[in-house]
Design a protein around this motif. Structure first.
Motif, PDB file in Angstrom:
ATOM      1  N   GLY A  57      31.031  21.234 -12.175  1.00 32.28           N
ATOM      2  CA  GLY A  57      31.091  20.371 -13.865  1.00 32.28           C
ATOM      3  C   GLY A  57      32.391  19.794 -13.591  1.00 32.28           C
ATOM      4  N   ARG A  58      33.451  19.151 -13.096  1.00 31.77           N
ATOM      5  CA  ARG A  58      34.336  17.659 -13.304  1.00 31.77           C
ATOM      6  C   ARG A  58      34.055  16.191 -12.866  1.00 31.77           C
ATOM      7  NH1 ARG A  58      38.151  22.644 -12.847  1.00 31.77           N
ATOM      8  NH2 ARG A  58      37.348  23.648 -10.910  1.00 31.77           N
ATOM      9  N   GLU A  59      34.348  15.757 -13.771  1.00 25.57           N
ATOM     10  CA  GLU A  59      34.246  13.962 -13.657  1.00 25.57           C
ATOM     11  C   GLU A  59      34.871  13.180 -12.781  1.00 25.57           C
ATOM     12  OE1 GLU A  59      32.649  12.526 -17.246  1.00 25.57           O
ATOM     13  OE2 GLU A  59      34.830  11.063 -16.543  1.00 25.57           O
ATOM     14  N   ALA A  60      34.516  13.089 -11.625  1.00 29.09           N
ATOM     15  CA  ALA A  60      35.880  12.097 -11.556  1.00 29.09           C
ATOM     16  C   ALA A  60      35.389  10.571 -11.740  1.00 29.09           C
ATOM     17  CB  ALA A  60      35.082  11.568  -9.951  1.00 29.09           C
ATOM     18  N   ARG A  61      37.355  10.343 -11.669  1.00 28.01           N
ATOM     19  CA  ARG A  61      37.463   9.289 -12.642  1.00 28.01           C
ATOM     20  C   ARG A  61      38.216   8.584 -11.797  1.00 28.01           C
ATOM     21  NH1 ARG A  61      38.936  10.507 -18.631  1.00 28.01           N
ATOM     22  NH2 ARG A  61      36.906  11.631 -19.091  1.00 28.01           N
ATOM     23  N   PHE A  62      38.011   6.875 -11.642  1.00 28.74           N
ATOM     24  CA  PHE A  62      39.009   6.239 -10.712  1.00 28.74           C
ATOM     25  C   PHE A  62      39.563   5.067 -10.751  1.00 28.74           C
ATOM     26  CE2 PHE A  62      34.339   7.128  -9.266  1.00 28.74           C
ATOM     27  CZ  PHE A  62      34.806   7.997  -8.291  1.00 28.74           C
ATOM     28  N   PRO A  63      41.314   5.424 -11.061  1.00 30.63           N
ATOM     29  CA  PRO A  63      42.149   4.431 -11.600  1.00 30.63           C
ATOM     30  C   PRO A  63      42.583   3.029 -10.751  1.00 30.63           C
ATOM     31  CG  PRO A  63      43.624   6.424 -11.835  1.00 30.63           C
ATOM     32  CD  PRO A  63      41.221   6.633 -10.798  1.00 30.63           C
ATOM     33  N   TYR A  64      42.080   3.210  -9.358  1.00 30.07           N
ATOM     34  CA  TYR A  64      41.762   1.915  -8.987  1.00 30.07           C
ATOM     35  C   TYR A  64      40.944   1.108  -9.263  1.00 30.07           C
ATOM     36  CZ  TYR A  64      46.552   4.688  -6.550  1.00 30.07           C
ATOM     37  OH  TYR A  64      47.554   4.943  -6.078  1.00 30.07           O
ATOM     38  N   LEU A  65      39.671   1.344  -9.555  1.00 32.14           N
ATOM     39  CA  LEU A  65      38.912   0.874  -9.748  1.00 32.14           C
ATOM     40  C   LEU A  65      38.838   0.220 -11.006  1.00 32.14           C
ATOM     41  CD1 LEU A  65      36.331   2.528  -7.318  1.00 32.14           C
ATOM     42  CD2 LEU A  65      37.268   0.323  -7.257  1.00 32.14           C
ATOM     43  N   ASP A  66      39.663   0.401 -11.732  1.00 31.92           N
ATOM     44  CA  ASP A  66      39.737  -0.081 -13.684  1.00 31.92           C
ATOM     45  C   ASP A  66      39.475  -1.540 -13.268  1.00 31.92           C
ATOM     46  OD1 ASP A  66      40.421   0.744 -16.604  1.00 31.92           O
ATOM     47  OD2 ASP A  66      41.329  -1.090 -15.789  1.00 31.92           O
ATOM     48  N   GLU A  67      38.065  -2.090 -14.657  1.00 35.55           N
ATOM     49  CA  GLU A  67      38.388  -3.868 -14.276  1.00 35.55           C
ATOM     50  C   GLU A  67      39.070  -4.578 -14.092  1.00 35.55           C
ATOM     51  OE1 GLU A  67      34.544  -1.159 -15.554  1.00 35.55           O
ATOM     52  OE2 GLU A  67      36.815  -0.979 -15.753  1.00 35.55           O
ATOM     53  N   ASP A  68      40.511  -4.275 -14.851  1.00 28.40           N
ATOM     54  CA  ASP A  68      41.360  -4.886 -14.702  1.00 28.40           C
ATOM     55  C   ASP A  68      42.106  -4.521 -14.000  1.00 28.40           C
ATOM     56  OD1 ASP A  68      41.298  -5.215 -17.935  1.00 28.40           O
ATOM     57  OD2 ASP A  68      42.374  -3.810 -18.666  1.00 28.40           O
ATOM     58  N   VAL A  69      42.350  -3.323 -13.542  1.00 31.76           N
ATOM     59  CA  VAL A  69      42.949  -3.441 -12.343  1.00 31.76           C
ATOM     60  C   VAL A  69      42.534  -4.344 -11.098  1.00 31.76           C
ATOM     61  CG1 VAL A  69      43.691  -1.557 -10.270  1.00 31.76           C
ATOM     62  CG2 VAL A  69      44.487  -1.016 -12.196  1.00 31.76           C
ATOM     63  N   VAL A  70      41.577  -4.633 -10.794  1.00 35.87           N
ATOM     64  CA  VAL A  70      40.617  -4.531 -10.291  1.00 35.87           C
ATOM     65  C   VAL A  70      40.708  -6.275  -9.925  1.00 35.87           C
ATOM     66  CG1 VAL A  70      38.322  -5.366  -8.484  1.00 35.87           C
ATOM     67  CG2 VAL A  70      38.681  -2.922  -9.800  1.00 35.87           C
ATOM     68  N   SER A  71      40.596  -6.921 -11.736  1.00 33.62           N
ATOM     69  CA  SER A  71      40.123  -8.157 -11.894  1.00 33.62           C
ATOM     70  C   SER A  71      42.196  -8.611 -11.487  1.00 33.62           C
ATOM     71  CB  SER A  71      40.404  -8.024 -13.001  1.00 33.62           C
ATOM     72  OG  SER A  71      38.983  -8.461 -12.999  1.00 33.62           O
ATOM     73  N   TYR A  72      43.189  -7.936 -11.109  1.00 37.73           N
ATOM     74  CA  TYR A  72      44.332  -8.276 -11.284  1.00 37.73           C
ATOM     75  C   TYR A  72      44.561  -8.657  -9.802  1.00 37.73           C
ATOM     76  CZ  TYR A  72      49.669  -9.122 -11.062  1.00 37.73           C
ATOM     77  OH  TYR A  72      50.828  -9.514 -10.303  1.00 37.73           O
ATOM     78  N   LEU A  73      44.090  -7.806  -9.022  1.00 39.59           N
ATOM     79  CA  LEU A  73      44.101  -7.745  -8.042  1.00 39.59           C
ATOM     80  C   LEU A  73      43.582  -8.364  -7.476  1.00 39.59           C
ATOM     81  CD1 LEU A  73      44.538  -3.790  -6.077  1.00 39.59           C
ATOM     82  CD2 LEU A  73      46.180  -5.113  -6.711  1.00 39.59           C
ATOM     83  N   ASN A  74      42.136  -8.706  -7.220  1.00 36.64           N
ATOM     84  CA  ASN A  74      41.179  -9.644  -6.980  1.00 36.64           C
ATOM     85  C   ASN A  74      42.411 -11.123  -6.981  1.00 36.64           C
ATOM     86  OD1 ASN A  74      39.042  -8.084  -6.619  1.00 36.64           O
ATOM     87  ND2 ASN A  74      37.897  -8.945  -7.687  1.00 36.64           N
ATOM     88  N   SER A  75      43.098 -11.497  -8.142  1.00 35.88           N
ATOM     89  CA  SER A  75      43.280 -12.623  -8.667  1.00 35.88           C
ATOM     90  C   SER A  75      44.192 -13.328  -7.369  1.00 35.88           C
ATOM     91  CB  SER A  75      44.129 -12.993 -10.217  1.00 35.88           C
ATOM     92  OG  SER A  75      45.368 -11.738 -10.267  1.00 35.88           O
ATOM     93  N   LEU A  76      45.259 -12.321  -7.067  1.00 32.27           N
ATOM     94  CA  LEU A  76      46.550 -12.359  -5.566  1.00 32.27           C
ATOM     95  C   LEU A  76      45.705 -13.187  -4.318  1.00 32.27           C
ATOM     96  CD1 LEU A  76      48.202  -9.082  -7.124  1.00 32.27           C
ATOM     97  CD2 LEU A  76      48.609 -11.819  -7.318  1.00 32.27           C
TER      98      LEU A  76
END
Length: 613
Positions: A529-548
């Protein structure tokens, strides 16, 4: 978060709930449970919907959610951006309103493409009798399927149960390669299930052949799939990976076990000229954490008068760089009076077997190098639960207390014996990990299940007392290694094939993260009854890392503990972290020592017999 379920039947056969599946669904959503059945006018098909809600935001909205037009939505997701959600609004109601305004497939795809955040859904579109379903771009929420030919039924569910290895209808994970639509009228007429596929795609990049391959391999036996004839697709929420490689490199490989101190890293920070990249990553990652720790229930009684004993946020915590950064960023966004739970799991170190005379002689003459990062001092007696992640976790706790001594940091020592591991694996975990079945799935699935349960001890005023985390949200660091070359296999690729090999490996990592990790992790963590959240897979984080380009994210010519995830390590220094910024990567199964509790000669890719019912 929710446990969602849908059974589509093309026959009049009576459906009986699998009690274990229903129990697993209810564990995911303890705040509301409801079922709803739709039967076509000519009784040629029927759909059973079931939803079990963990209330996370806005007013509690029971599911399945039926609108005024007869459309039905079961939604397991969080909207962190892309669509406006007011503080008093609930994601499910917002999505239902948006989808109900859609009449064309392209409009539904536009709505889904806009959502920033994790989701899995099933949607019955009354006009036309269509059933839509799928997962977000990364597959951060679980959704399984199977087809039972005996009753002509397709089942979709967040979590299943492993009944028998000889079951004629096998569960599979729905590929996070697109969304799917079933024309229920056509299916009833043909007495067969045919899925229409709408793939995820980057603008100008044709990924349809790859999507087809992935999807067709995972289709339930007895079902068929076709790419939609209109050529419609969902727009990827992230930019494509930068595949460029440096024109030349004169760097030489440094011995991977070389040890760098904090002062060495600070000197490296000055010499790397990466202040812009570090600052940008800091901003997008901080915002990703903020979204995930502040999107919590609106005016829910248990959260209106938080005391020092109740945390709303927990972190899967090893003391390594990924979890340390999440904890330090959460500290900046969680209200000062609320504690943060640091969930640290350890599996009991077994007594070593008595060595024979020859073995003792060999051990006596064997050189054991000391590493200043892990060497023990004095005659301190270690607990059988003082595994590597426990020791680095305690060191990390000290760093966090130095950063913010006013915050109550609940360092939860979750100690697991072999007997409890074996009992809970057979009782629950094997069903949650299913349909994945490798030794690695067993190790990580079990470690995460116990960690997310949050039941252990904390030390207060010099003594330990029992403690169970109250956190509904669990932050996890998955995604950092996959994007920033944190695994040993990345070094292997770099050593053998240079930057080109490394870039190709990183592209593969992100492409398979849904099937290798995220569905399993969501099922295991959600069981409490807990929710997993994945900040490193936030769309803005991934887009920035993908751009480099890759050399701005990692430098594998540098030693372990520095070169991999270099950009993240420099970000950790900007946050004020110390020794944790230069800890080498240590996989959860080794850091927690769960891998030492079982057979010693298994490979992670081997089928795990311990997961059999």
């Amino acid at each position: 978060m929710c446990g969602i379920f849908c059974l589509v039947s093309l026959s009049s056969a009576h459906f009986e709930w699998d009690k274990m599946v229903y129990e697993h669904l209810r564990s995911r959503g303890p705040n509301s449970s409801q079922d709803l059945t739709v039967i076509s006018a000519d009784s040629s098909f029927r759909c059973l919907f079931s939803a079990h809600v963990l209330h996370m935001r806005g007013l509690l909205t029971p599911q399945p959610f039926e609108d005024a037009f007869g459309n039905i939505l079961v939604w397991n997701g969080e909207i962190f951006g892309g669509l406006p959600v007011m503080p008093e609004e609930n994601d499910t109601a917002v999505m239902s309103k948006r989808l109900s305004a859609c009449s064309e497939p392209s409009e539904i795809l536009t709505v889904l493409s806009a959502v920033r955040g994790p989701w899995a859904f099933v949607y019955y579109q009354k006009a036309g009798d269509y059933l839509w379903f799928g997962r977000d771009f990364f597959g951060r929420r679980s959704l399984l399927w199977k087809f039972d030919p005996d009753i002509g039924a397709l089942t979709l569910t967040s979590v299943a149960a492993q009944i028998s290895t000889y079951d004629s209808a096998h569960w599979k994970e729905i590929p996070a390669a697109g969304v799917y639509r079933i024309d229920l009228k056509a299916a009833a007429e043909a007495v067969s299930m045919s899925l229409e596929i709408f793939p995820w795609t980057h603008a100008g990049i044709n990924v349809i052949p790859h999507c087809c391959e992935v999807i067709f391999e995972s289709l339930p036996c007895g079902c068929s799939g076709v790419m939609n004839k209109s050529g419609l697709a969902l727009a990827s929420p992230v930019c494509p990976l930068n595949m460029s490689i440096p024109k030349s490199s004169d760097k030489t490989e440094i011995h991977q076990d070389s040890y760098l101190s904090i002062s060495d890293l600070e000197e490296l920070l000055m010499s790397k000229q990466k202040t812009d990249e570090v600052s940008h990553l800091f901003r997008v990652l901080s915002e990703a954490v903020r979204r995930r720790v502040q999107s919590l229930p609106f005016k829910e009684p248990e959260y209106t008068h938080l005391t020092n004993k109740n945390a709303s946020i927990g972190v899967l915590f090893s003391g390594g760089i990924d979890s340390m950064i999440l904890a330090a960023l959460a500290d900046q966004h969680v209200p000062a009076h609320q504690p943060i739970d640091l969930l640290n799991v350890a599996f009991k170190i077994l007594e070593p077997k008595q060595m024979t005379g020859s073995a003792k002689k060999t051990q006596k003459h064997k050189k054991t190098p000391t590493n200043p990062k892990t060497a023990k001092t004095g005659s301190q007696t270690l607990s059988p639960f003082d595994v590597p992640d426990r020791l680095t976790g305690k060191a990390g706790l000290k760093e966090l207390r130095d950063l913010n001594p006013e915050r109550q940091w609940n360092f939860v020592e979750i100690n697991v014996t072999q007997g409890e591991l074996q009992e809970m694996r057979q009782e629950r975990i094997c069903h949650l990990v299913h349909p994945l079945d490798t030794v690695l799935d067993d190790s990580i699935g079990c470690a995460m299940w116990f960690a997310a349960r949050g039941t252990g001890v904390i030390t207060k005023d010099g003594s330990q007392r029992p403690f169970t985390s109250s956190a509904k949200v669990i932050l996890t660091g998955i995604g950092a290694d996959e994007q920033l070359a944190g695994y040993s296999r990345h070094r292997v690729q770099y050593k053998m094939f240079g930057h080109e090999g490394l870039v190709q490996e990183l592209a593969t990592e992100l492409g398979r993260i849904s099937s290798r990790n995220l569905g399993r992790d969501d099922r295991v963590i959600g069981d409490h009854g807990r929710e997993a959240r994945f900040p490193y897979l936030d769309e803005d984080v991934v887009s920035y890392l993908n751009s480099l380009p890759v050399w701005k994210k990692a430098d594998l010519s540098l030693p372990r503990g520095v070169g991999e995830k270099l950009l993240l390590r420099l970000t950790a220094k900007q946050l004020g972290l110390g020794q944790s910024a230069v800890l080498p990567k240590r996989a959860m199964q080794f850091g927690s020592r769960i891998a030492k509790m079982e057979a010693g000669h298994e490979r992670g890719s081997d089928k795990c017999t311990r997961l059999l019912p």
